[in-house]
Structure formats: C-alpha cells, structure tokens
Write a protein that holds these residues in place. Structure first.
Motif, short mmCIF file in Angstrom:
data_model
loop_
_atom_site.label_atom_id
_atom_site.label_comp_id
_atom_site.label_asym_id
_atom_site.label_seq_id
_atom_site.Cartn_x
_atom_site.Cartn_y
_atom_site.Cartn_z
N LYS A 39 0.84 -1.20 0.00
CA LYS A 39 0.00 0.00 0.00
C LYS A 39 0.87 1.25 0.00
N ILE A 40 1.93 1.25 0.79
CA ILE A 40 2.86 2.38 0.80
C ILE A 40 3.48 2.54 -0.58
N ASN A 41 3.90 1.44 -1.17
CA ASN A 41 4.51 1.46 -2.50
C ASN A 41 3.50 1.94 -3.55
N GLN A 42 2.30 1.43 -3.49
CA GLN A 42 1.26 1.77 -4.45
C GLN A 42 0.96 3.28 -4.44
N HIS A 43 0.88 3.85 -3.26
CA HIS A 43 0.55 5.27 -3.14
C HIS A 43 1.78 6.18 -3.24
N GLY A 44 2.96 5.60 -3.17
CA GLY A 44 4.18 6.40 -3.23
C GLY A 44 4.62 6.88 -1.86
N SER A 45 3.66 7.26 -1.04
CA SER A 45 3.94 7.67 0.33
C SER A 45 2.63 7.71 1.10
N ILE A 46 2.74 7.62 2.40
CA ILE A 46 1.58 7.67 3.30
C ILE A 46 1.89 8.70 4.38
N ASN A 50 3.17 11.28 13.49
CA ASN A 50 4.36 11.61 14.27
C ASN A 50 5.52 10.79 13.74
N GLU A 51 6.59 10.74 14.47
CA GLU A 51 7.83 10.14 13.96
C GLU A 51 7.68 8.70 13.47
N LYS A 52 6.88 7.88 14.14
CA LYS A 52 6.75 6.48 13.72
C LYS A 52 5.30 5.99 13.79
N GLU A 53 4.36 6.87 13.51
CA GLU A 53 2.96 6.48 13.56
C GLU A 53 2.25 6.91 12.28
N LEU A 54 1.70 5.93 11.56
CA LEU A 54 0.97 6.23 10.33
C LEU A 54 -0.39 6.82 10.65
N HIS A 55 -0.92 7.57 9.71
CA HIS A 55 -2.22 8.19 9.89
C HIS A 55 -3.28 7.10 10.13
N PRO A 56 -4.19 7.29 11.09
CA PRO A 56 -5.20 6.29 11.41
C PRO A 56 -6.05 5.86 10.22
N ASP A 101 6.90 14.48 6.55
CA ASP A 101 5.79 13.92 7.34
C ASP A 101 5.17 12.70 6.65
N ARG A 102 5.95 12.02 5.81
CA ARG A 102 5.44 10.88 5.05
C ARG A 102 6.37 9.68 5.18
N ILE A 103 5.81 8.50 4.96
CA ILE A 103 6.59 7.26 4.96
C ILE A 103 6.64 6.76 3.52
N ILE A 105 8.56 3.66 0.81
CA ILE A 105 9.26 2.37 0.77
C ILE A 105 10.66 2.60 0.21
N THR A 106 11.60 1.80 0.66
CA THR A 106 12.99 1.91 0.20
C THR A 106 13.28 0.80 -0.82
N GLU A 107 14.46 0.86 -1.41
CA GLU A 107 14.89 -0.21 -2.32
C GLU A 107 14.92 -1.56 -1.58
N LYS A 108 15.37 -1.52 -0.35
CA LYS A 108 15.40 -2.74 0.46
C LYS A 108 13.97 -3.27 0.68
N GLY A 109 13.02 -2.36 0.84
CA GLY A 109 11.63 -2.75 0.99
C GLY A 109 11.09 -3.40 -0.27
N LEU A 110 11.44 -2.85 -1.42
CA LEU A 110 11.01 -3.44 -2.69
C LEU A 110 11.64 -4.83 -2.88
N PHE A 111 12.89 -4.96 -2.48
CA PHE A 111 13.57 -6.26 -2.56
C PHE A 111 12.85 -7.27 -1.66
N TYR A 112 12.49 -6.84 -0.47
CA TYR A 112 11.77 -7.70 0.48
C TYR A 112 10.45 -8.18 -0.11
N LEU A 113 9.73 -7.30 -0.80
CA LEU A 113 8.46 -7.67 -1.41
C LEU A 113 8.64 -8.75 -2.49
N GLY A 114 9.83 -8.80 -3.08
CA GLY A 114 10.12 -9.79 -4.11
C GLY A 114 10.51 -11.16 -3.58
N LYS A 115 10.71 -11.27 -2.28
CA LYS A 115 11.09 -12.55 -1.68
C LYS A 115 9.88 -13.47 -1.59
#
Length: 129
Positions: A39-46, A50-56, A101-103, A105-115
C-alpha cells in the motif's frame, strides 16, 4: 539488525493466538505486513502523524481488508500494537524511511516484497524468537 528497537507486547502474542486458525496454512501476520508495504509502494507515500505512527485512516483501510476491527474507537489504543509492530519492524529493517511527514518504501523494501513468503515470514519471526 536492530531487534532491540522493536517492542513486542504480551498483548500482541495474545491477540495473535486468538487469530490463529490451526486448520489453515494462511498466516495473517505476514499478509498484513506485506499489505502495508504494498500500500505504501502503491501510493508512493503515506502521511504520518508523528515520527513512527501512520495516519489512522491508513489502518482503518487495513482493518476493513482483514476484518480485525482494531481501529474501533473503544479498541484503538488497546490493540493497535499489531500495527505499531509492523511499522517498527519496517523502520528497523530499513524497508521504509521517513521523508518529512510521510513514509516511503525503500529499495530494500522493494527487494523484500520480491522474496518468497517463507523468507518474508522468517524476518517477522526473528522479532518473536
């Protein structure tokens, strides 16, 4: 790996036990985590609140998809530990990063999705054992 940066509450274990269907091979834990990353990848960012809390709103969509009901007004504070676990693991493993103020996905995240699913699940289980 920063295992010490991810806190796994007893409540999370109790909740996961209640969700476990011993007659099924489906593992909701990994499905929810992958859903979050995709979902983060699909939208580009979410947006983050705050520092480590996604929008409800993001988690309400997750709730509807999986039928957990964790974001109901009465339970929101009590059981959102699953969602915080997902975010903590994703940041600790470098699968996502914060940009203003957005999260995203990183290259490592994309690699993880491919596992494969077993490799993906192994990563999450390292935080339990």
């Amino acid at each position: 790996m920063g295992l010490q940066q991810v806190r796994v509450d007893t409540e999370l274990f109790q909740w996961l036990n209640k969700q476990t269907d011993l007659t099924s091979y489906q593992v909701d834990l990994i499905d929810g985590f992958i859903f979050m990353l995709k979902k983060i990848n699909q939208h580009g960012s979410i947006r983050m609140v705050n520092e480590k809390e996604l929008h409800p709103r993001f988690w309400k969509c997750h709730d509807r998809t999986f039928g957990y009901g964790l974001m109901s007004p009465k339970k929101k504070q009590k059981v959102a530990h699953l969602y915080q676990f997902y975010v903590d693991v994703a940041f600790t493993e470098g699968l996502v990063k914060r940009e203003n103020d957005r999260i995203v996905i990183t290259e490592k995240g994309l690699f993880y999705l491919g596992k494969n699913v077993d490799e993906q699940l192994d990563l999450l289980f390292t935080y339990f054992w």
